[in-house]
Design an enzyme around this catalytic site. Structure first.
Site, PDB file in Angstrom:
ATOM      1  N   ASP A  64      84.629  81.342 -52.846  1.00 11.78           N
ATOM      2  CA  ASP A  64      83.963  80.081 -53.188  1.00 11.78           C
ATOM      3  C   ASP A  64      83.357  79.367 -51.975  1.00 11.78           C
ATOM      4  O   ASP A  64      82.492  78.529 -52.127  1.00 11.78           O
ATOM      5  CB  ASP A  64      84.953  79.133 -53.890  1.00 11.78           C
ATOM      6  CG  ASP A  64      86.240  78.932 -53.090  1.00 11.78           C
ATOM      7  OD1 ASP A  64      86.368  79.508 -51.995  1.00 11.78           O
ATOM      8  OD2 ASP A  64      87.126  78.195 -53.556  1.00 11.78           O
ATOM      9  N   HIS A  65      83.806  79.695 -50.774  1.00  2.83           N
ATOM     10  CA  HIS A  65      83.328  78.966 -49.599  1.00  2.83           C
ATOM     11  C   HIS A  65      82.054  79.580 -49.009  1.00  2.83           C
ATOM     12  O   HIS A  65      81.049  78.916 -48.853  1.00  2.83           O
ATOM     13  CB  HIS A  65      84.407  78.948 -48.505  1.00  2.83           C
ATOM     14  CG  HIS A  65      85.484  77.930 -48.718  1.00  2.83           C
ATOM     15  ND1 HIS A  65      86.318  77.941 -49.795  1.00  2.83           N
ATOM     16  CD2 HIS A  65      85.855  76.862 -47.970  1.00  2.83           C
ATOM     17  CE1 HIS A  65      87.161  76.923 -49.703  1.00  2.83           C
ATOM     18  NE2 HIS A  65      86.899  76.246 -48.604  1.00  2.83           N
ATOM     19  N   ASP A 119      94.440  76.840 -48.183  1.00  7.68           N
ATOM     20  CA  ASP A 119      93.424  75.799 -48.238  1.00  7.68           C
ATOM     21  C   ASP A 119      94.161  74.484 -48.417  1.00  7.68           C
ATOM     22  O   ASP A 119      95.076  74.386 -49.241  1.00  7.68           O
ATOM     23  CB  ASP A 119      92.465  76.037 -49.405  1.00  7.68           C
ATOM     24  CG  ASP A 119      91.275  75.110 -49.292  1.00  7.68           C
ATOM     25  OD1 ASP A 119      90.212  75.558 -48.837  1.00  7.68           O
ATOM     26  OD2 ASP A 119      91.421  73.916 -49.622  1.00  7.68           O
ATOM     27  N   ARG A 379      86.040  64.779 -47.842  1.00  7.14           N
ATOM     28  CA  ARG A 379      86.047  64.640 -46.381  1.00  7.14           C
ATOM     29  C   ARG A 379      84.670  64.202 -45.888  1.00  7.14           C
ATOM     30  O   ARG A 379      83.664  64.779 -46.321  1.00  7.14           O
ATOM     31  CB  ARG A 379      86.409  65.970 -45.709  1.00  7.14           C
ATOM     32  CG  ARG A 379      87.860  66.270 -45.890  1.00  7.14           C
ATOM     33  CD  ARG A 379      88.343  67.490 -45.145  1.00  7.14           C
ATOM     34  NE  ARG A 379      89.764  67.576 -45.387  1.00  7.14           N
ATOM     35  CZ  ARG A 379      90.461  68.684 -45.503  1.00  7.14           C
ATOM     36  NH1 ARG A 379      89.857  69.849 -45.343  1.00  7.14           N
ATOM     37  NH2 ARG A 379      91.751  68.638 -45.725  1.00  7.14           N
ATOM     38  N   SER A 535      91.703  70.473 -42.545  1.00  4.09           N
ATOM     39  CA  SER A 535      91.779  71.805 -43.125  1.00  4.09           C
ATOM     40  C   SER A 535      93.032  72.576 -42.718  1.00  4.09           C
ATOM     41  O   SER A 535      93.650  72.305 -41.693  1.00  4.09           O
ATOM     42  CB  SER A 535      90.541  72.576 -42.660  1.00  4.09           C
ATOM     43  OG  SER A 535      90.770  73.948 -42.662  1.00  4.09           O
ATOM     44  N   ARG A 537      92.742  75.713 -41.978  1.00  7.78           N
ATOM     45  CA  ARG A 537      92.200  76.912 -41.312  1.00  7.78           C
ATOM     46  C   ARG A 537      93.029  77.285 -40.074  1.00  7.78           C
ATOM     47  O   ARG A 537      93.134  76.520 -39.125  1.00  7.78           O
ATOM     48  CB  ARG A 537      90.718  76.700 -40.955  1.00  7.78           C
ATOM     49  CG  ARG A 537      90.435  75.534 -40.041  1.00  7.78           C
ATOM     50  CD  ARG A 537      88.933  75.254 -39.924  1.00  7.78           C
ATOM     51  NE  ARG A 537      88.439  74.622 -41.141  1.00  7.78           N
ATOM     52  CZ  ARG A 537      87.438  73.742 -41.184  1.00  7.78           C
ATOM     53  NH1 ARG A 537      86.806  73.383 -40.089  1.00  7.78           N
ATOM     54  NH2 ARG A 537      87.048  73.223 -42.323  1.00  7.78           N
TER      55      ARG A 537
END
Ligand code: MIC
Ligand code: SF4
Length: 643
Positions: A64-65, A119, A379, A535, A537
């Site tokens: 999706d990203h 996520d 965000r 995030s 990440r």
């Protein structure tokens, strides 16, 4: 003494430790999710662990990203993830099927279960009564392999909702109000539990908007009770069998109670550049706008889109405004097509985007220079939109839609009467874009497809007895992972190539960081409060690891980033006295003497600033497992050493 709702679920899943606030616990994980921007790394790590099939009840990988595909890199990653899933027992949600959190809520989430996802907005699942937590890819890989998830048992904050939202005031305004009260660091180490009569007035998608953006509080997760409204939602998704009623005991004990009267809430906006910079529309005034983006995992449900369609019906987007709309899932987009709302959106001049993260992660739709953009996202960190001086305001879909028509920020209450928007009794269900894995006996026939951009992740060394290193960077408060490891259309294709992506590490703050850190060979970063918010990440830890960062010393850390640093074998420490932050400058030579034994024995740690000849006391806050991980040089070494 009774239990809170979160405690009940944690208790049912507890495998280590004691359910005592502030103490280290481990919980069994029922479900995992990954998305593609963190997923490639997570599956490389999963492979490195040598587990053949996932051991969870359900693991799902979403694409999706990185759906822009401006080169071969994204498409290669998608193929890699798809093939890994097929082989190792993971469901694969193909590109086009929607944003991970929206689809997971629709098709997989189950009240009372635990979910971790690579996520930070995984807490969306709290909207149907799950304990859903955002984590680094390595933690998700461990959970897929059957390992427990380790956290500090959070404090529990109750948000008691009373009353009922006024027409055109939105669930988004509820979470913006919570952000106004608690700030972007107010939720660190806490679970936010919603309760009270007002809960019964909110549908599941509205609850999910609130739990989704609890990530911006820094909270471990947020959760709503599972009740008749949850049952109706699951029934409409043809999943009534997944329903269990869940709520807190009447005599549950909370660490703090906040009361919000929904009837008194007004439309709010988070102003640039922080989700907790909250003002009411009256305070901001009728500001002229350049862009409106509707979508993201916060506000892209069918209910949101139906409200937007109602507002746009028969109108035209203002000539000075660009409006884009990304429905959250294939299910939402399909139903908008079936019921005619899609044609209303197109008619009004909306630019319809695919069901994906899109502009929320800077994948297109960057605003014009100094452009004012209203977004229904979660965000608004500086530069995240792709335009460094873009001015991003986070608002509800209702406010976004009416403002897109008027060309200026508009109080949605001016729309007038509001119809009673209801969820459908049955959603259109077609899971044809979710590919199941092959049976275990057939897994050897599946070849894992790797592209040339997929590089091995950097490995870390066991901790040295002492660290002697210079300061390669000094930054201020509230540094986000978007500062540490920016995203956006140019950089996201490099998510599976740490050497390449590291060139952009901290580029937003200081473009010379990458070269300086490499030249220094090993170094230390100094940060302010709430370092690493945002995030999940793990690239924000893996890139510094690759660049030789050995320790990060700050006033305080955000939860997921601190865990990612430990997983990567980088030592996160805090100042005992925040004022000592001022005693260190860029390029100072520092020494952490006997750091290894100090961590092993939980003994006091002092930092010697050799340049300034100052001794600075530091604080270490680690569980026993964290200590062992740091000494071994990160989670992978730790896991291998114990295999
Ligand atoms: C985000 O909203 O910042 C992201 C992109 O979804 C991240 C994950 C990532 O960086 O890949 C998140 O929230 O964890
Ligand atoms: Fe995607 Fe944005 Fe949600 Fe992150 S916050 S998962 S980028 S939609």
């Amino acid at each position: 003494m009774g239990y809170t709702l979160a405690e009940k679920i944690l208790k049912d899943h507890l495998v280590e430790g004691e359910l005592k606030r502030g103490s280290a616990i481990a919980i069994r994980i029922d479900q995992t999710l990954t998305q593609d921007a963190t997923g490639t790394m997570a599956y490389l790590e999963f492979e490195a662990m040598g587990v053949k099939r996932v051991k969870t009840e359900k693991s799902v990988a979403y694409i999706d990203h990185n759906t822009l595909q401006s080169g071969f890199e994204n498409a290669d990653d998608h193929r890699f993830i798809g093939s890994i899933c097929k082989k190792h027992g993971i469901y694969f949600s193909r590109p086009g099927n929607g944003i991970c959190h929206q689809v997971h809520l629709e098709r997989f989430g189950i009240p009372g279960k635990t979910l971790i996802g690579s996520d930070s907005h995984t807490p969306t699942g709290g909207g149907i009564g799950m304990i859903a937590i955002g984590a680094g890819g390595m933690d998700v890989a461990v959970a897929m392999g059957g390992g427990a998830y380790h956290i500090v048992c959070p404090e529990i904050v109750k948000v008691e909702l009373t009353g009922k939202l006024s027409p055109w005031v939105s669930a988004k305004d509820v979470i913006l109000e919570v952000l106004r009260i608690l700030s972007v660091k107010g939720g660190v180490g806490k679970i936010i539990e919603y309760a009270g009569e007002g809960v019964k007035t909110l549908s599941v998608p509205e609850r999910a908007t609130i739990t989704n953006m609890g990530a911006e509080l820094g909270a471990t997760t947020s959760i709503f009770p599972s009740d008749e409204i949850t049952r109706a939602f699951l029934k409409a998704q043809k999943r009534e069998a997944d329903y269990t009623p869940l709520q807190a005991d009447a005599d549950a004990v909370y660490d703090r109670v906040i009361t919000i009267n929904l009837s008194k809430l007004k439309p709010l906006a988070a102003c640039p550049h922080s989700p907790d910079n909250i003002k009411s529309v009256d305070e901001i005034g009728n500001m002229k706008i350049d862009q409106v983006c509707i979508g993201s995992c916060t506000n892209s449900s069918l209910l949101d889109m139906m409200k937007v369609a109602y507002i746009l019906k028969g109108k035209t987007v203002h000539p000075d405004v660009s409006l884009s709309i990304a429905p959250g899932s294939k299910q939402v987009l399909n139903m908008l097509a079936e019921n005619g709302a899609l044609s209303i959106l197109i008619d009004a001049g909306a630019r319809i985007l695919e069901s994906a993260c899109g502009p929320c992660i800077g994948m297109g739709q960057s605003p014009n220079s100094k452009g004012i953009s209203l977004r229904t996202f979660n965000r608004n960190f500086e530069g995240r939109s792709g335009t460094k001086d873009g001015q991003i305001y986070l608002v509800s879909p209702e406010m976004a839609a009416i403002s897109a028509i008027n060309g200026y920020l508009t109080d949605p209450r001016e729309i007038g009467d509001m119809p009673d928007f209801k969820l459908p009794e049955v959603f259109t269900i077609n899971d044809n874009m979710i590919v199941p894995p092959v049976a275990e006996e057939d897994m050897d026939s599946v070849e894992v497809l790797r592209g040339p951009n997929i590089k091995p992740f950097p490995t870390s060394e066991p901790l040295d007895n002492s660290i002697v290193a210079g300061v390669s960077l000094k930054v201020g408060d509230n540094i986000t992972t978007d500062h540490i490891m920016p995203a956006g259309a140019k950089i996201l294709p490099l998510r599976s190539n740490i050497p390449a992506i590291s060139k952009f590490c901290f580029a937003v703050c200081d473009e010379s960081f990458h070269d300086r850190a490499l030249e220094m060979k090993q170094s230390i970063i100094i940060g302010g409060a709430n370092y690493g918010q945002g995030s999940s990440r793990e690239h924000a830890a893996l890139a510094p690891l690759y660049l030789g960062v050995k320790a990060v010393i700050t006033k305080s850390f955000a939860r997921i980033h601190k865990a990612n640093l430990i997983n990567a074998g980088i030592v996160p420490l805090t100042f005992q006295n925040e004022a000592d932050y001022d005693l260190i400058d860029l390029q100072d030579e520092l020494e952490l003497t006997n750091i290894k034994s100090a961590i092993r024995e939980n003994a006091p740690i002092v930092l010697l600033n050799k340049t300034k000849n100052k001794v600075i006391p530091l604080v270490q806050e680690f569980s026993d497992r964290d200590r062992e991980m740091l000494i071994d040089g990160g989670l992978l070494n730790f896991t291998k050493n114990r295999a």
